[in-house]
Scaffold this motif. Structure first.
Motif, PDB file in Angstrom:
ATOM      1  N   ASN A  95      12.967   5.418 -30.789  1.00  0.00           N
ATOM      2  CA  ASN A  95      12.731   6.742 -31.392  1.00  0.00           C
ATOM      3  C   ASN A  95      11.303   7.244 -31.224  1.00  0.00           C
ATOM      4  OD1 ASN A  95      11.342   5.111 -33.135  1.00  0.00           O
ATOM      5  ND2 ASN A  95      12.407   5.768 -34.996  1.00  0.00           N
ATOM      6  N   GLY A  96      10.588   6.705 -30.230  1.00  0.00           N
ATOM      7  CA  GLY A  96       9.239   7.197 -29.951  1.00  0.00           C
ATOM      8  C   GLY A  96       8.135   6.380 -30.556  1.00  0.00           C
ATOM      9  N   ASP A  97       8.419   5.105 -30.857  1.00  0.00           N
ATOM     10  CA  ASP A  97       7.433   4.275 -31.552  1.00  0.00           C
ATOM     11  C   ASP A  97       6.628   3.375 -30.617  1.00  0.00           C
ATOM     12  OD1 ASP A  97       9.454   2.561 -30.813  1.00  0.00           O
ATOM     13  OD2 ASP A  97       9.857   1.800 -32.848  1.00  0.00           O
ATOM     14  N   ASN A  98       6.761   3.561 -29.294  1.00  0.00           N
ATOM     15  CA  ASN A  98       5.985   2.759 -28.342  1.00  0.00           C
ATOM     16  C   ASN A  98       4.650   3.468 -28.100  1.00  0.00           C
ATOM     17  OD1 ASN A  98       4.875   1.349 -26.199  1.00  0.00           O
ATOM     18  ND2 ASN A  98       6.824   1.077 -25.136  1.00  0.00           N
ATOM     19  N   ASN A  99       3.552   2.851 -28.497  1.00  0.00           N
ATOM     20  CA  ASN A  99       2.233   3.488 -28.391  1.00  0.00           C
ATOM     21  C   ASN A  99       1.564   3.316 -27.037  1.00  0.00           C
ATOM     22  OD1 ASN A  99       2.295   4.408 -31.082  1.00  0.00           O
ATOM     23  ND2 ASN A  99       1.619   2.388 -31.825  1.00  0.00           N
ATOM     24  N   ASN A 100       2.159   2.507 -26.171  1.00  0.00           N
ATOM     25  CA  ASN A 100       1.574   2.313 -24.841  1.00  0.00           C
ATOM     26  C   ASN A 100       2.695   2.154 -23.829  1.00  0.00           C
ATOM     27  OD1 ASN A 100      -0.309   2.003 -22.815  1.00  0.00           O
ATOM     28  ND2 ASN A 100      -0.731  -0.150 -23.269  1.00  0.00           N
ATOM     29  N   VAL A 101       3.523   3.179 -23.736  1.00  0.00           N
ATOM     30  CA  VAL A 101       4.752   3.091 -22.953  1.00  0.00           C
ATOM     31  C   VAL A 101       4.488   2.940 -21.465  1.00  0.00           C
ATOM     32  CG1 VAL A 101       4.971   5.594 -22.719  1.00  0.00           C
ATOM     33  CG2 VAL A 101       7.019   4.164 -22.637  1.00  0.00           C
ATOM     34  N   PHE A 102       3.354   3.445 -20.975  1.00  0.00           N
ATOM     35  CA  PHE A 102       3.077   3.360 -19.550  1.00  0.00           C
ATOM     36  C   PHE A 102       2.345   2.076 -19.163  1.00  0.00           C
ATOM     37  CE2 PHE A 102       3.605   7.893 -20.410  1.00  0.00           C
ATOM     38  CZ  PHE A 102       4.608   8.183 -19.504  1.00  0.00           C
ATOM     39  N   GLY A 103       1.944   1.310 -20.162  1.00  0.00           N
ATOM     40  CA  GLY A 103       1.459  -0.036 -19.912  1.00  0.00           C
ATOM     41  C   GLY A 103       0.110  -0.147 -19.253  1.00  0.00           C
ATOM     42  N   ASP A 104      -0.684   0.928 -19.244  1.00  0.00           N
ATOM     43  CA  ASP A 104      -2.005   0.816 -18.624  1.00  0.00           C
ATOM     44  C   ASP A 104      -3.110   1.053 -19.646  1.00  0.00           C
ATOM     45  OD1 ASP A 104      -1.418   3.491 -18.925  1.00  0.00           O
ATOM     46  OD2 ASP A 104      -1.494   3.978 -16.794  1.00  0.00           O
ATOM     47  N   ARG A 105      -3.185   2.254 -20.193  1.00  0.00           N
ATOM     48  CA  ARG A 105      -4.198   2.556 -21.207  1.00  0.00           C
ATOM     49  C   ARG A 105      -3.555   3.408 -22.295  1.00  0.00           C
ATOM     50  NH1 ARG A 105      -4.624   5.774 -16.907  1.00  0.00           N
ATOM     51  NH2 ARG A 105      -4.946   8.015 -17.198  1.00  0.00           N
ATOM     52  N   PRO A 106      -3.673   3.031 -23.536  1.00  0.00           N
ATOM     53  CA  PRO A 106      -3.067   3.811 -24.621  1.00  0.00           C
ATOM     54  C   PRO A 106      -3.645   5.225 -24.673  1.00  0.00           C
ATOM     55  CG  PRO A 106      -3.744   1.634 -25.393  1.00  0.00           C
ATOM     56  CD  PRO A 106      -4.343   1.816 -24.028  1.00  0.00           C
ATOM     57  N   THR A 107      -2.793   6.193 -24.902  1.00  0.00           N
ATOM     58  CA  THR A 107      -3.239   7.572 -25.068  1.00  0.00           C
ATOM     59  C   THR A 107      -3.866   7.734 -26.450  1.00  0.00           C
ATOM     60  OG1 THR A 107      -1.445   8.351 -23.651  1.00  0.00           O
ATOM     61  CG2 THR A 107      -2.526   9.992 -25.047  1.00  0.00           C
ATOM     62  N   PRO A 108      -5.067   8.333 -26.542  1.00  0.00           N
ATOM     63  CA  PRO A 108      -5.669   8.540 -27.864  1.00  0.00           C
ATOM     64  C   PRO A 108      -4.725   9.283 -28.796  1.00  0.00           C
ATOM     65  CG  PRO A 108      -7.224   9.090 -26.104  1.00  0.00           C
ATOM     66  CD  PRO A 108      -5.900   8.865 -25.444  1.00  0.00           C
ATOM     67  N   ALA A 109      -4.693   8.892 -30.047  1.00  0.00           N
ATOM     68  CA  ALA A 109      -3.754   9.478 -31.011  1.00  0.00           C
ATOM     69  C   ALA A 109      -3.889  10.995 -31.094  1.00  0.00           C
ATOM     70  CB  ALA A 109      -3.968   8.853 -32.383  1.00  0.00           C
ATOM     71  N   GLU A 110      -5.125  11.509 -30.968  1.00  0.00           N
ATOM     72  CA  GLU A 110      -5.333  12.951 -31.096  1.00  0.00           C
ATOM     73  C   GLU A 110      -4.764  13.718 -29.899  1.00  0.00           C
ATOM     74  OE1 GLU A 110      -9.184  11.162 -29.441  1.00  0.00           O
ATOM     75  OE2 GLU A 110      -7.667  10.687 -30.970  1.00  0.00           O
ATOM     76  N   SER A 111      -4.415  13.009 -28.826  1.00  0.00           N
ATOM     77  CA  SER A 111      -3.865  13.656 -27.642  1.00  0.00           C
ATOM     78  C   SER A 111      -2.343  13.513 -27.548  1.00  0.00           C
ATOM     79  CB  SER A 111      -4.506  13.063 -26.372  1.00  0.00           C
ATOM     80  OG  SER A 111      -5.903  13.290 -26.358  1.00  0.00           O
ATOM     81  N   VAL A 112      -1.735  12.940 -28.572  1.00  0.00           N
ATOM     82  CA  VAL A 112      -0.285  12.710 -28.577  1.00  0.00           C
ATOM     83  C   VAL A 112       0.413  13.793 -29.394  1.00  0.00           C
ATOM     84  CG1 VAL A 112       1.583  11.142 -29.240  1.00  0.00           C
ATOM     85  CG2 VAL A 112      -0.554  10.222 -28.305  1.00  0.00           C
ATOM     86  N   SER A 113       1.450  14.387 -28.819  1.00  0.00           N
ATOM     87  CA  SER A 113       2.285  15.355 -29.538  1.00  0.00           C
ATOM     88  C   SER A 113       3.698  14.800 -29.633  1.00  0.00           C
ATOM     89  CB  SER A 113       2.320  16.700 -28.804  1.00  0.00           C
ATOM     90  OG  SER A 113       1.035  17.285 -28.743  1.00  0.00           O
ATOM     91  N   HIS A 114       4.242  14.782 -30.835  1.00  0.00           N
ATOM     92  CA  HIS A 114       5.617  14.340 -31.045  1.00  0.00           C
ATOM     93  C   HIS A 114       6.508  15.581 -31.112  1.00  0.00           C
ATOM     94  CE1 HIS A 114       4.611  10.106 -31.897  1.00  0.00           C
ATOM     95  NE2 HIS A 114       3.495  10.607 -32.411  1.00  0.00           N
ATOM     96  N   LEU A 115       7.378  15.734 -30.126  1.00  0.00           N
ATOM     97  CA  LEU A 115       8.246  16.900 -30.076  1.00  0.00           C
ATOM     98  C   LEU A 115       9.628  16.531 -30.609  1.00  0.00           C
ATOM     99  CD1 LEU A 115       7.350  18.374 -26.555  1.00  0.00           C
ATOM    100  CD2 LEU A 115       6.207  18.695 -28.754  1.00  0.00           C
ATOM    101  N   ASP A 116      10.122  17.344 -31.532  1.00  0.00           N
ATOM    102  CA  ASP A 116      11.424  17.121 -32.153  1.00  0.00           C
ATOM    103  C   ASP A 116      12.367  18.229 -31.689  1.00  0.00           C
ATOM    104  OD1 ASP A 116      13.641  17.089 -33.966  1.00  0.00           O
ATOM    105  OD2 ASP A 116      12.422  15.961 -35.407  1.00  0.00           O
ATOM    106  N   ILE A 117      13.418  17.873 -30.951  1.00  0.00           N
ATOM    107  CA  ILE A 117      14.316  18.879 -30.378  1.00  0.00           C
ATOM    108  C   ILE A 117      15.136  19.611 -31.427  1.00  0.00           C
ATOM    109  CG2 ILE A 117      14.494  17.797 -28.111  1.00  0.00           C
ATOM    110  CD1 ILE A 117      17.083  16.473 -29.034  1.00  0.00           C
ATOM    111  N   LEU A 118      15.131  19.116 -32.667  1.00  0.00           N
ATOM    112  CA  LEU A 118      15.864  19.793 -33.734  1.00  0.00           C
ATOM    113  C   LEU A 118      15.015  20.817 -34.463  1.00  0.00           C
ATOM    114  CD1 LEU A 118      18.320  20.143 -35.615  1.00  0.00           C
ATOM    115  CD2 LEU A 118      17.366  18.274 -37.012  1.00  0.00           C
ATOM    116  N   ILE A 119      13.825  20.430 -34.908  1.00  0.00           N
ATOM    117  CA  ILE A 119      13.078  21.283 -35.844  1.00  0.00           C
ATOM    118  C   ILE A 119      11.874  21.991 -35.230  1.00  0.00           C
ATOM    119  CG2 ILE A 119      13.802  19.904 -37.812  1.00  0.00           C
ATOM    120  CD1 ILE A 119      11.028  18.618 -37.838  1.00  0.00           C
TER     121      ILE A 119
END
Length: 236
Positions: A95-119
């Protein structure tokens, strides 16, 4: 379903032309599919961008799909600037809980947007009741409608992780244009992923061969539709 989305966006001399769609092999990710498109969109540009582009303007998009990993690159070749957009995608069954999905360098939290297709809101011009997931029910799967908090409880569930990078090489307009690009990509992603769910009954149960044939038919319709409207509007 991407092909259907492209077909819907084509008309009035603008839209998506499929240049090629063919098998491809990646040394790391294996067998996949390469798609190249031209996206014509003069009227969708703000006036302060239009001054930089020619009368017939398109973006070249190349997408390498090595599921569950894809790379999409978009470029413009008009002078003076070259605009580059790169989107990496990885699909995971969570459900989007992987903080380093690409396995190289974690994206800074301030640069992450969580998009919800419902709301999450989409532009009014893209709203369709048939694609409103609070009203949607799949006859084939029995899923839907989605309710607030669906990401915590829904099964099965998949997250589409995106890493978006863009550059616009014009001094004084770089930040403004890159912000514009990111906002529009967010709208495109929301609408496209809403449609992928809302259209479940159209693709559920398809084999890979069925998908390729469906893509071929829709691409022929889209290219014909685009060229016809371009000729009628005098773009060529």
């Amino acid at each position: 379903m991407i092909s259907k989305h492209s077909n819907e966006q084509s008309g009035g001399g603008e839209g998506v032309e499929v240049v090629r769609n063919q098998p491809d092999t990646h040394p790391q990710h294996g067998l996949g599919q390469l798609t190249e498109k031209r996206i014509y969109l003069n009227s969708k540009l703000p006036s302060w961008v239009s001054v930089f582009v020619p009368r017939v303007f398109y973006v070249t998009e190349k997408a390498w799909n090595f599921y569950p990993y894809t790379i999409t690159g978009m470029t413009t070749l008009f002078y003076p600037p070259h605009t580059h957009i790169r989107i990496e995608t990885r699909f995971e069954n969570n459900n989007g809980d992987n903080n380093n999905v690409f396995g190289d360098r974690p994206t800074p939290a301030e640069s992450v947007s969580h998009l919800d297709i419902l709301i999450d809101p989409i532009p009014d011009k893209h709203y369709k009741e048939t694609e409103d997931l609070s009203r949607w029910v799949s006859e084939k799967t029995g899923r839907g409608p989605l309710v607030e908090g669906w990401r915590k409880d829904s099964t099965p569930i998949m997250c589409s992780y995106k890493r978006v990078q863009c550059s616009f090489e014009v001094y004084g307009f770089q930040g403004k244009t890159e912000d514009f690009i990111h906002r529009n990509i967010q709208d495109i992603l929301l609408v496209g992923h809403r449609q992928a769910v809302a259209w479940t009954d159209e693709w559920h149960g398809m084999s890979l061969e069925d998908v390729r044939e469906y893509e071929r038919q829709i691409q022929e319709q889209t290219n014909s539709k685009l060229k016809s409207t371009q000729n009628n509007t005098g773009n060529y």
